[in-house]
Design a protein around this motif. Structure first.
Motif, mmCIF file in Angstrom:
data_model
loop_
_atom_site.group_PDB
_atom_site.id
_atom_site.type_symbol
_atom_site.label_atom_id
_atom_site.label_comp_id
_atom_site.label_asym_id
_atom_site.label_seq_id
_atom_site.Cartn_x
_atom_site.Cartn_y
_atom_site.Cartn_z
ATOM 1 N N ALA G 1 0.574 -1.115 -0.328
ATOM 2 C CA ALA G 1 0.111 0.176 0.395
ATOM 3 C C ALA G 1 0.491 1.492 0.143
ATOM 4 O O ALA G 1 0.633 2.316 0.048
ATOM 5 C CB ALA G 1 -1.541 -0.125 1.476
ATOM 6 N N ARG G 2 1.970 0.730 -0.831
ATOM 7 C CA ARG G 2 2.701 2.181 -0.486
ATOM 8 C C ARG G 2 3.077 3.249 -1.407
ATOM 9 O O ARG G 2 3.000 5.103 -1.140
ATOM 10 C CB ARG G 2 4.168 1.824 -1.048
ATOM 11 C CG ARG G 2 5.396 1.236 0.838
ATOM 12 C CD ARG G 2 6.130 0.124 0.175
ATOM 13 N NE ARG G 2 7.542 1.356 -0.225
ATOM 14 C CZ ARG G 2 8.945 1.423 1.057
ATOM 15 N NH1 ARG G 2 8.599 0.965 1.507
ATOM 16 N NH2 ARG G 2 9.832 2.092 -0.203
ATOM 17 N N THR G 3 1.545 2.791 -2.558
ATOM 18 C CA THR G 3 1.708 3.678 -3.229
ATOM 19 C C THR G 3 -0.131 4.200 -3.154
ATOM 20 O O THR G 3 -0.298 4.838 -4.018
ATOM 21 C CB THR G 3 1.917 3.122 -5.449
ATOM 22 O OG1 THR G 3 0.577 1.922 -4.812
ATOM 23 C CG2 THR G 3 2.949 2.599 -5.475
ATOM 24 N N GLU G 7 -5.879 -2.574 0.491
ATOM 25 C CA GLU G 7 -5.206 -3.051 0.140
ATOM 26 C C GLU G 7 -6.999 -4.725 0.570
ATOM 27 O O GLU G 7 -8.290 -4.502 0.480
ATOM 28 C CB GLU G 7 -5.331 -3.983 1.310
ATOM 29 C CG GLU G 7 -3.358 -3.589 1.999
ATOM 30 C CD GLU G 7 -2.431 -4.272 1.723
ATOM 31 O OE1 GLU G 7 -2.262 -4.973 1.016
ATOM 32 O OE2 GLU G 7 -1.228 -3.590 1.410
ATOM 33 N N VAL G 8 -6.604 -5.407 -1.202
ATOM 34 C CA VAL G 8 -7.597 -6.083 -1.536
ATOM 35 C C VAL G 8 -7.275 -7.820 -1.271
ATOM 36 O O VAL G 8 -6.008 -7.982 -1.598
ATOM 37 C CB VAL G 8 -7.875 -5.885 -2.996
ATOM 38 C CG1 VAL G 8 -8.662 -6.677 -3.350
ATOM 39 C CG2 VAL G 8 -8.258 -4.723 -3.187
ATOM 40 N N VAL G 9 -8.267 -8.263 -0.905
ATOM 41 C CA VAL G 9 -7.662 -9.971 -0.897
ATOM 42 C C VAL G 9 -8.434 -10.319 -1.310
ATOM 43 O O VAL G 9 -10.089 -10.502 -1.819
ATOM 44 C CB VAL G 9 -8.417 -10.129 0.800
ATOM 45 C CG1 VAL G 9 -8.236 -11.754 0.793
ATOM 46 C CG2 VAL G 9 -7.698 -9.790 1.860
ATOM 47 N N LEU G 26 -5.444 -7.915 8.306
ATOM 48 C CA LEU G 26 -4.712 -6.389 7.710
ATOM 49 C C LEU G 26 -5.443 -5.082 8.921
ATOM 50 O O LEU G 26 -4.983 -4.218 8.936
ATOM 51 C CB LEU G 26 -5.702 -6.561 6.220
ATOM 52 C CG LEU G 26 -4.642 -6.878 5.206
ATOM 53 C CD1 LEU G 26 -5.226 -7.358 3.424
ATOM 54 C CD2 LEU G 26 -3.798 -6.521 4.586
ATOM 55 N N LEU G 27 -6.779 -5.625 9.127
ATOM 56 C CA LEU G 27 -7.481 -4.968 9.616
ATOM 57 C C LEU G 27 -6.894 -5.105 11.155
ATOM 58 O O LEU G 27 -6.741 -3.264 11.868
ATOM 59 C CB LEU G 27 -8.730 -5.268 10.400
ATOM 60 C CG LEU G 27 -9.787 -5.142 9.214
ATOM 61 C CD1 LEU G 27 -11.029 -6.253 8.839
ATOM 62 C CD2 LEU G 27 -9.880 -3.596 8.614
ATOM 63 N N ASP G 28 -6.450 -5.640 11.660
ATOM 64 C CA ASP G 28 -5.597 -5.546 12.978
ATOM 65 C C ASP G 28 -4.031 -4.244 13.150
ATOM 66 O O ASP G 28 -3.587 -4.170 13.863
ATOM 67 C CB ASP G 28 -4.660 -6.481 13.611
ATOM 68 C CG ASP G 28 -6.189 -7.783 14.319
ATOM 69 O OD1 ASP G 28 -7.039 -7.590 14.079
ATOM 70 O OD2 ASP G 28 -6.062 -9.036 14.749
ATOM 71 N N GLY G 29 -3.588 -4.717 11.371
ATOM 72 C CA GLY G 29 -1.990 -3.306 11.238
ATOM 73 C C GLY G 29 -2.734 -2.840 10.754
ATOM 74 O O GLY G 29 -1.978 -1.373 10.523
ATOM 75 N N GLY G 30 -4.088 -2.150 10.636
ATOM 76 C CA GLY G 30 -4.837 -0.811 10.376
ATOM 77 C C GLY G 30 -5.062 0.087 9.465
ATOM 78 O O GLY G 30 -5.064 0.705 9.246
#
Ligand SMILES: Nc1ncnc2c1ncn2[C@@H]1O[C@H](COP(=O)(O)O)[C@@H](O)[C@H]1O
Ligand SMILES: Nc1ncnc2c1ncn2[C@@H]1O[C@H](COP(=O)(O)O)[C@@H](O)[C@H]1O
Ligand SMILES: Nc1ncnc2c1ncn2[C@@H]1O[C@H](COP(=O)(O)O)[C@@H](O)[C@H]1O
Ligand SMILES: Nc1ncnc2c1ncn2[C@@H]1O[C@H](COP(=O)(O)O)[C@@H](O)[C@H]1O
Ligand SMILES: [Mg+2]
Ligand SMILES: [Mg+2]
Ligand SMILES: [Mg+2]
Ligand SMILES: [Mg+2]
Ligand SMILES: [Mg+2]
Ligand SMILES: [Mg+2]
Ligand SMILES: [Mg+2]
Ligand SMILES: [Mg+2]
Lengths: 214, 214, 214, 214, 214, 214, 214, 214
Positions: G1-3, G7-9, G26-30
């Motif tokens: 997600a640097r650009t 995030e898409v699973v 991903l949610l836990d990672g904010g």
């Protein structure tokens, strides 16, 4: 339907409920006839439950609602549909059912493959008398050029996905028909019995219009 | 040549000098016959300069050196080569020249396309009497399945690269022949008249051996 | 069946009921033998219920009705069927069952892949003695050109759809066999064990006819 | 060249002048060796005019400038390059010239096709002794899986564009090599003799490094 | 197994019973190790019932019987397996399980796609230290050429069928890896984790042999 | 010519001399008209030398000998030929010249691409009045379905090889036309202006026959 | 997600459990928002069980967690998504849901096929006012070049796999869009509604950034 | 030019005279600028003779007549064009020349292939500052996804036909770019530098319009 085509609901990829909704909306809008193509048993059950007068053509995967009456000027045999094998009958059925729903009276000749050339020659007169011949054939589709060499009418050729391996799901039949040295062949998509019917009808309707105007 | 095949120098992609070297080496080694295939005028000139007794077949792109004499047991018409169009004659020539260099006496029937089915039916008896029929056809190659339906002998089918667009340089003819519903068709590569000849000869030679042994 | 071929009902794409109908009609018409190919368990159950004397070949997906008796002149080993891997056995079975139903007595050699070349060399004499060799091979099908280099008889090659990725459902094996530099290879469609049998039979029958006439 | 690869100027699609400019820039920058690949006579003339010490390899379409000296640890025969036909020699030459410019001493075995299996078996010991075998083959490329079944070293396979029709400009050989059931085959692009050389060198260099460190 | 490869039973297309039979026959014949690949739950249940000591690797679709012990000379990290996405882990697992069954100790780096280049750069030292790097990547497989540009060891690239549409079931990744301008890439078939393992092992084993001999 | 088609000598792949021979034989046999298609300047020069009354159509690559006189019943505009771009004019010319040689009086509308939709709409009435519309379009050939949606007559669509890359020499246009959701499209081979003319003529001739008979 | 991408699973090919794990991590990672694409009912049930606030979009096969609030600067209609048929709505939904989760407010226009050109012309003003138009179309995808000829904004075209036979699972639409003569079309992969959304957003975001900076 | 596009005469397939006629007609009609693309030396000579002020760009195969002056708002570097190899410069030139003729001031970065990743990283800041990046790459085109992962602007990717064998004349690069997992890539046709320019301009012009209006 601005060009006079019937409305056809393509059921493949739609749920039964979506199919019913589409059919009902068209009928409510006064459209006549309404066809459903590529219907599986679940589509059929749902449409018949909502529209009990729907006519079911299982082998062709079609349903017909509010068909046009047979036309007076649609003489038997002016459209002839011929298949190479029994496995091609489903696609031929899609063509025949569509034509009949539009008031045409097509003649169907089944299982006339070139492996037994005598069978093609036996129906030669019926073919020669037609205003348009629809050839439905899979595998190498050699019936297409053979018929086009026997008649002077336009030949609408429907390649089918019957076959395996090098038949490549009908693409070999498709490309063979397009490459045929016999002139006068109008090719439609693989398994597209519906499209063949609508093209054949445009051809005879052009004649109808001029005759009517003459 | 351990399996009894002739030596064939494939000139395409070789210089004239390389072609001459290969031919000379084979002849010096006692090989008989020696063929050159896919020869252009430069190859031909060079080979004839070095080997004045080379027999040139321009239309077939072939040269023959030290051919075998015609075989006593190679009756005319036991191998029949039939082409769909005049454009297929170069490939058919590659087949016929190869067979003759090996002592066979093939019969050639040209321009018998399915667009005029009467022409196929006219030669029906010649086809039916053959021990093997080689069909050379491009475009959609419908002649292959039509002939295979008329005879009980094995049919060797050579698709040709004649055609354009959907003919895809012969791949459509190739795949169509492989997909044909008529049984009994042995397919070789596109434009491979040489390969058809060698396969046809293996077939009749098998017969020769058993007859000789009986 | 005008060219002497057996009738074969292709069950794939037919319902069990349609398959039974087709079989019964052929038998009632006096056709002998009748084969069913590409049969799944439902086809098999239905046909056996209607025709209890049908012989079932599960691995080959075939049923045989009213087979011809073994021919006196069909010596063991004049037709040899060889497979590259165990996964090719289903296709080879389609070939062997068809040949046996027609009275032939083919020899089957299984799992002779080129990855272990010693195994090919071990059966070299059996191959060399045949009048026709049928090679059944998938993936890259290298067994075809290797065998064709070892024998002088015609080689009927059946590419199979065994493999994945670049094997492209058998198309790579098919195109490889057609491109092989070894002469004498007759190629049929992917997985077409039936077609290989009918072609092999045309080849040996040509021999039978001349021997009989000699 | 950060990973230790030589600089290679790909002449196809460049003018002679552009090719000279690129070569000169690399030499001026101290790069060693510099190779030119896919050079036609015009490229060759221009480069030699500017750099008279360039070594020309016409059949391989290559020029070599400032080659590395033969390595002491590059024993003859640790890299063996084998071709199926004489038409594959150009591609094999691209591989051999590249290896030699890098100090390797490859062994070349030409015209070892599977159509004559005895020739493969004759060189079996040379193949078995190699640390890496490069197989160069077109058409159906059956030589690749045959060799990989005879040796325990990695096999680098180069499909070539030799052939026509179903050979599809080398794509059939490529896909066949990738589908081969014999394990141990590393495939590179069609006609990519250069890439095969650089991959083979990475393989033996890995060995060199460990041996040196051991 | 004449070239030292393990025996691998390819379960896809075999029944559970056929798979068990094949495994048992190999073990009874003293073969070590025996692997089963492309196993679904039914295959797995049947094999474990017959051979309770089989080690099951569900995600990789593999079973291992009678594995070799870890080799002393197989240092961790001399073989590195790296994947572009989490969806590539099944194929990578097939590679890792095969290597471990043969006594290797590969390092696995997962989800290192080029969309986040920093992740590739983070593992750069691990990659550079390997004797061979296996790259497992689908879609456009750009990770292959990126890694090959960072290391001097041979890179074995496994295209995967991850993706849709233009990814064409892995064929785009396959052709892209073969076309890459970075040298040193050895390509195997789509999803062929097993083949990558056996090729990587041939590479390091060549080193082992020379080191042992040195 | 049993089905009433003109004789057309396909010059591509024939020498000028062969072309002249074929033309002369047809004229000597009383055939009328005789067309030459795909003629290059050398063909043209040779034919005109032998038959000074040949009419040359350079842009269409055609020659016409002994054309039929314009038919009385062939009203202007009953056949309309429309092209998407100026690059399609050669193929359209092949169609128009063929129709005129047969006595038709087609209307040609050039450069009516969908990129400027207003141009299509401007000719809408001319299109709607036709008995058959021939659409000649390359690249993505979107003009075909757009026109078929505007008229109720049959549309004969000729994909052309104009374009590059993903246009794949006309195969993308071909497949797009076959896939179009608009009904009533009859597809012929890539660049096959001649075939489109002969198909269009079969369509209007069917009308002529019924009108004549009515 | 640097650009700046969400995030898409990608659920296809993942088990429900794997999908939940990925989402939770991903949610836990904010991460914000988190999307799930290509979800079937089993994926949906599992994710909703674990994250009851997930918003489900069944027709689009998507789930949205922690969406961004609608942006103030995302005026309605600056992104317009238009589909050719009702069967294209699933792919269009993937695009619309993704855009909305990112705070955009796209306008959706459905079933605007070129078979009824009046429908395209009716929405012409809405199209012309957009900053970017996303066209979603299968079969021959003629809507793409028609729309690109009507607007001056960039057109993002998503070919869909709707169709059969020559439509080749969307590859014909894809290649047609790439070959279109109308300039200004940005093509993404078949059925890639998600990718179209992210590309459209990059385009308008570029504008946002400059406007903000101005 | 209703959507603001320049007129471009595509010279490939036109004679020099036809090209001049087209150019003159456009200039006489007041069109500004007029471009000629895919011009060979004969086209160039003819156009310059008729219009001596035509600016010739040999490497790009383009001519420019009546260009727009550089725009005030077209800051250097808002459009960056980057190529993977020197062989891609012709296609990149077609893009740059077109942009400049329209008043843009693109920045060109050449030969930034992923084989040397450090070179990509060196220009990272230039890429990140652009409003749109055009990536021109052949072979496997890995530069496209790598760049798209480094920037947040839209990336217009032009696959080129540079490469051979598995590169399939640019189709592999095309399909790879469409399959890339990195979001934000807008793909145009193979070698379509012109189309990339017009798409990039639509993107920045959208920004210009809003900025102007803000
Ligand atoms: N079997 C069929 N083959 C080809 N086109 C069809 C078929 N059935 C319906 N259609 C067409 O598909 C379109 C309906 O698409 P949709 O709006 O998705 O239902 C209409 O244009 C129909 O004429
Ligand atoms: N026209 C042809 N078609 C197919 N194979 C051929 C042809 N001409 C020669 N060959 C074979 O090509 C091989 C010669 O290849 P080379 O060693 O490169 O000259 C031999 O196996 C020939 O039998
Ligand atoms: N397994 C098979 N492979 C190829 N052709 C077959 C097979 N089984 C039956 N056929 C042929 O398919 C035709 C039967 O087609 P149908 O009339 O549709 O049952 C006959 O010509 C059979 O010889
Ligand atoms: N429907 C989709 N189409 C294309 N790419 C997707 C889709 N859904 C997710 N992705 C991308 O696939 C990657 C996730 O792959 P994975 O790590 O296997 O879950 C991310 O780069 C996503 O942006
Ligand atoms: Mg039948
Ligand atoms: Mg003829
Ligand atoms: Mg085996
Ligand atoms: Mg040789
Ligand atoms: Mg990932
Ligand atoms: Mg135009
Ligand atoms: Mg619709
Ligand atoms: Mg470079």
């Amino acid at each position: 339907a601005r060009t006079g085509e019937p409305e056809v609901v393509y059921a493949a990829g739609k749920t039964p409920a979506q199919t019913v909704t589409a059919v009902t909306a068209l009928l409510d809008g006064g459209v006549r006839p309404v066809l459903v193509s590529r219907a599986d048993p679940a589509h059929t059950t749902a449409v018949v439950a909502a529209h009990p007068d729907a006519v079911v053509h299982d082998d062709a995967g079609m349903l017909v609602l509010a068909p046009l009456p047979p036309r007076d000027d649609a003489a038997d045999g002016r459209i002839v549909v011929v298949t190479a094998g029994t496995s091609d009958l489903g696609v031929a059925g899609e063509c025949v059912v569509t034509l009949e729903a539009l008031g045409e009276r097509p003649t169907l000749l089944a299982d006339v493959g070139v492996a037994g050339l005598h069978r093609v020659l036996e129906v030669r007169d019926v073919l020669a008398a037609a205003e348009v011949v629809v050839v439905v054939a899979g595998m190498e589709a050699a019936l297409g050029p053979v018929v086009a060499g026997l008649v002077s009418a336009p030949v609408v050729a429907v390649p089918t996905s019957v076959g395996y391996g090098a038949a490549q799901d009908g693409m070999t039949a498709l490309h063979g028909l397009l490459s045929a040295c016999t002139p006068g062949i109008a090719v439609v998509n693989v398994d597209n019995g519906l499209g063949a019917a609508l093209l054949a009808r445009r051809i005879v309707r052009a004649t109808d219009r001029r005759t009517a105007g003459g």
